[in-house]
Design a protein around this motif. Structure first.
Motif, PDB file in Angstrom:
ATOM      1  N   UNK A 202       8.832  21.875   3.235  1.00 23.36           N
ATOM      2  CA  UNK A 202       8.418  22.981   2.373  1.00 23.36           C
ATOM      3  C   UNK A 202       6.888  22.985   2.304  1.00 23.36           C
ATOM      4  N   UNK A 203       6.367  24.001   1.660  1.00 19.80           N
ATOM      5  CA  UNK A 203       4.923  24.148   1.536  1.00 19.80           C
ATOM      6  C   UNK A 203       4.607  24.452   0.088  1.00 19.80           C
ATOM      7  N   UNK A 204       4.152  23.500  -0.711  1.00 18.74           N
ATOM      8  CA  UNK A 204       3.740  22.151  -0.340  1.00 18.74           C
ATOM      9  C   UNK A 204       4.948  21.215  -0.200  1.00 18.74           C
ATOM     10  N   UNK A 205       4.648  19.989   0.159  1.00 15.65           N
ATOM     11  CA  UNK A 205       5.651  18.942   0.227  1.00 15.65           C
ATOM     12  C   UNK A 205       4.932  17.618  -0.008  1.00 15.65           C
ATOM     13  N   UNK A 206       5.649  16.640  -0.536  1.00 11.48           N
ATOM     14  CA  UNK A 206       5.026  15.350  -0.826  1.00 11.48           C
ATOM     15  C   UNK A 206       5.968  14.231  -0.407  1.00 11.48           C
ATOM     16  N   UNK A 207       5.449  13.314   0.393  1.00 11.23           N
ATOM     17  CA  UNK A 207       6.206  12.147   0.852  1.00 11.23           C
ATOM     18  C   UNK A 207       5.446  10.884   0.505  1.00 11.23           C
ATOM     19  N   UNK A 208       6.196   9.895   0.050  1.00 11.12           N
ATOM     20  CA  UNK A 208       5.635   8.586  -0.286  1.00 11.12           C
ATOM     21  C   UNK A 208       6.014   7.593   0.813  1.00 11.12           C
ATOM     22  N   UNK A 209       5.013   6.965   1.416  1.00 11.23           N
ATOM     23  CA  UNK A 209       5.224   5.930   2.430  1.00 11.23           C
ATOM     24  C   UNK A 209       4.720   4.619   1.868  1.00 11.23           C
ATOM     25  N   UNK A 210       5.553   3.598   1.898  1.00  9.48           N
ATOM     26  CA  UNK A 210       5.178   2.292   1.370  1.00  9.48           C
ATOM     27  C   UNK A 210       5.024   1.319   2.533  1.00  9.48           C
ATOM     28  N   UNK A 211       3.891   0.634   2.546  1.00  9.69           N
ATOM     29  CA  UNK A 211       3.570  -0.304   3.618  1.00  9.69           C
ATOM     30  C   UNK A 211       3.338  -1.699   3.062  1.00  9.69           C
TER      31      UNK A 211
ATOM     32  N   UNK B 135      -7.601  16.104   4.941  1.00  4.78           N
ATOM     33  CA  UNK B 135      -8.071  16.899   6.065  1.00  4.78           C
ATOM     34  C   UNK B 135      -9.274  17.689   5.558  1.00  4.78           C
ATOM     35  N   UNK B 136     -10.211  18.038   6.428  1.00  8.03           N
ATOM     36  CA  UNK B 136     -11.349  18.836   5.966  1.00  8.03           C
ATOM     37  C   UNK B 136     -11.009  20.313   5.734  1.00  8.03           C
ATOM     38  N   UNK B 137      -9.802  20.743   6.108  1.00  7.02           N
ATOM     39  CA  UNK B 137      -9.433  22.140   5.948  1.00  7.02           C
ATOM     40  C   UNK B 137      -9.298  22.479   4.458  1.00  7.02           C
ATOM     41  N   UNK B 138      -9.869  23.601   4.071  1.00  4.36           N
ATOM     42  CA  UNK B 138      -9.948  23.991   2.664  1.00  4.36           C
ATOM     43  C   UNK B 138      -8.597  23.965   1.962  1.00  4.36           C
ATOM     44  N   UNK B 139      -7.536  24.457   2.619  1.00  2.00           N
ATOM     45  CA  UNK B 139      -6.220  24.526   1.970  1.00  2.00           C
ATOM     46  C   UNK B 139      -5.686  23.135   1.634  1.00  2.00           C
ATOM     47  N   UNK B 140      -5.991  22.136   2.470  1.00  2.96           N
ATOM     48  CA  UNK B 140      -5.555  20.766   2.191  1.00  2.96           C
ATOM     49  C   UNK B 140      -6.369  20.179   1.037  1.00  2.96           C
ATOM     50  N   UNK B 141      -7.677  20.397   1.069  1.00  2.00           N
ATOM     51  CA  UNK B 141      -8.552  19.895  -0.008  1.00  2.00           C
ATOM     52  C   UNK B 141      -8.161  20.546  -1.332  1.00  2.00           C
TER      53      UNK B 141
ATOM     54  N   UNK C  93       0.875  -1.170   0.000  1.00  2.00           N
ATOM     55  CA  UNK C  93       0.000   0.000   0.000  1.00  2.00           C
ATOM     56  C   UNK C  93       0.912   1.220   0.000  1.00  2.00           C
ATOM     57  N   UNK C  94       0.638   2.144  -0.893  1.00  2.00           N
ATOM     58  CA  UNK C  94       1.444   3.352  -0.986  1.00  2.00           C
ATOM     59  C   UNK C  94       0.585   4.542  -0.582  1.00  2.00           C
ATOM     60  N   UNK C  95       1.083   5.269   0.407  1.00  2.00           N
ATOM     61  CA  UNK C  95       0.424   6.497   0.866  1.00  2.00           C
ATOM     62  C   UNK C  95       1.269   7.673   0.401  1.00  2.00           C
ATOM     63  N   UNK C  96       0.636   8.620  -0.265  1.00  2.62           N
ATOM     64  CA  UNK C  96       1.298   9.868  -0.621  1.00  2.62           C
ATOM     65  C   UNK C  96       0.736  10.954   0.285  1.00  2.62           C
ATOM     66  N   UNK C  97       1.547  11.417   1.222  1.00  4.92           N
ATOM     67  CA  UNK C  97       1.163  12.556   2.042  1.00  4.92           C
ATOM     68  C   UNK C  97       1.463  13.811   1.237  1.00  4.92           C
ATOM     69  N   UNK C  98       0.446  14.635   1.026  1.00  4.85           N
ATOM     70  CA  UNK C  98       0.605  15.897   0.312  1.00  4.85           C
ATOM     71  C   UNK C  98       0.345  17.020   1.308  1.00  4.85           C
ATOM     72  N   UNK C  99       1.435  17.633   1.778  1.00  3.24           N
ATOM     73  CA  UNK C  99       1.273  18.787   2.666  1.00  3.24           C
ATOM     74  C   UNK C  99       0.740  19.937   1.825  1.00  3.24           C
ATOM     75  N   UNK C 100      -0.245  20.628   2.358  1.00  4.55           N
ATOM     76  CA  UNK C 100      -0.903  21.701   1.603  1.00  4.55           C
ATOM     77  C   UNK C 100       0.081  22.771   1.133  1.00  4.55           C
ATOM     78  N   UNK C 101      -0.316  23.417   0.065  1.00  3.30           N
ATOM     79  CA  UNK C 101       0.453  24.532  -0.491  1.00  3.30           C
ATOM     80  C   UNK C 101       0.208  25.784   0.346  1.00  3.30           C
ATOM     81  N   UNK C 102       0.929  26.852   0.018  1.00  2.00           N
ATOM     82  CA  UNK C 102       0.826  28.110   0.759  1.00  2.00           C
ATOM     83  C   UNK C 102      -0.615  28.631   0.757  1.00  2.00           C
TER      84      UNK C 102
END
Length: 184
Positions: free
Chosen positions: A161-170, A49-55, A2-11
């Protein structure tokens, strides 16, 4: 796997309303760059996340892959305090160095981590062998990563950074790999 891509929201533009804080013009430009990372990847599901910037940061990915975004309240950013924090950096250092410390009306690192990890584990178990995007925030993302590896700490968080993207493999619920896929 399973691959999770965490996408930290942009500015985003700062407002006191955490739920409705929108991306800035720079944030929208960076969102397009984030979307391009996923153009040739197979994505099965998108959470946020339900926060608009993340969506808003993962909306382009959803449109590209013709997927809906499912918001999960427990994936929202950690609440630092309901009171005014005069020195944000000092406050962040304190909560990271004392994982059970709580400011008035806020969440400790341990409480926020437990909330988010419960949701993440359900996602991993519910999507074996899928590629999943999660629109997220810096603190809560690093806390979830720290659950699996203590290397992800305050110092790591400061370098995001903002945004930032990390791939986690499980493999099942066992973390096999974490790697950054965002290029500044």
């Amino acid at each position: 796997m399973t691959v999770i891509y965490f996408v930290r929201h942009a500015h985003s533009y700062y407002t006191a309303d955490e739920y409705h804080r929108p991306l800035s013009d720079k944030g929208f430009n960076d969102r397009d760059r984030v979307t391009s990372i996923f153009t040739n990847k197979e994505i099965h599901t998108i959470y946020s996340s339900p926060y608009k910037r993340a969506v808003q940061t993962v909306e382009g990915i959803a449109q590209e892959h013709k997927l809906q975004i499912t918001t999960i309240d427990s994936m929202k950013e950690r609440i630092l305090s309901t009171e005014n924090i005069l020195d944000f950096d000092a406050a962040m250092h304190q909560v990271w160095s004392q994982p059970t410390f709580v400011f008035e009306g806020g969440e400790s690192n341990e409480t926020a981590k437990a909330r988010a990890i419960t949701a993440l584990q359900k996602i991993i178990i519910g999507h074996p062998n899928d590629n999943i995007v999660i629109g997220t925030h810096g603190n809560i993302m690093v806390l979830m990563m720290q659950y699996f590896d203590a290397e992800y700490d305050y110092t790591f968080w400061k370098k995001l950074s903002m945004p930032d993207v990390y791939q986690l493999t499980f493999e099942q619920s066992v973390l096999c790999d974490i790697r950054r896929v965002w290029e500044e």
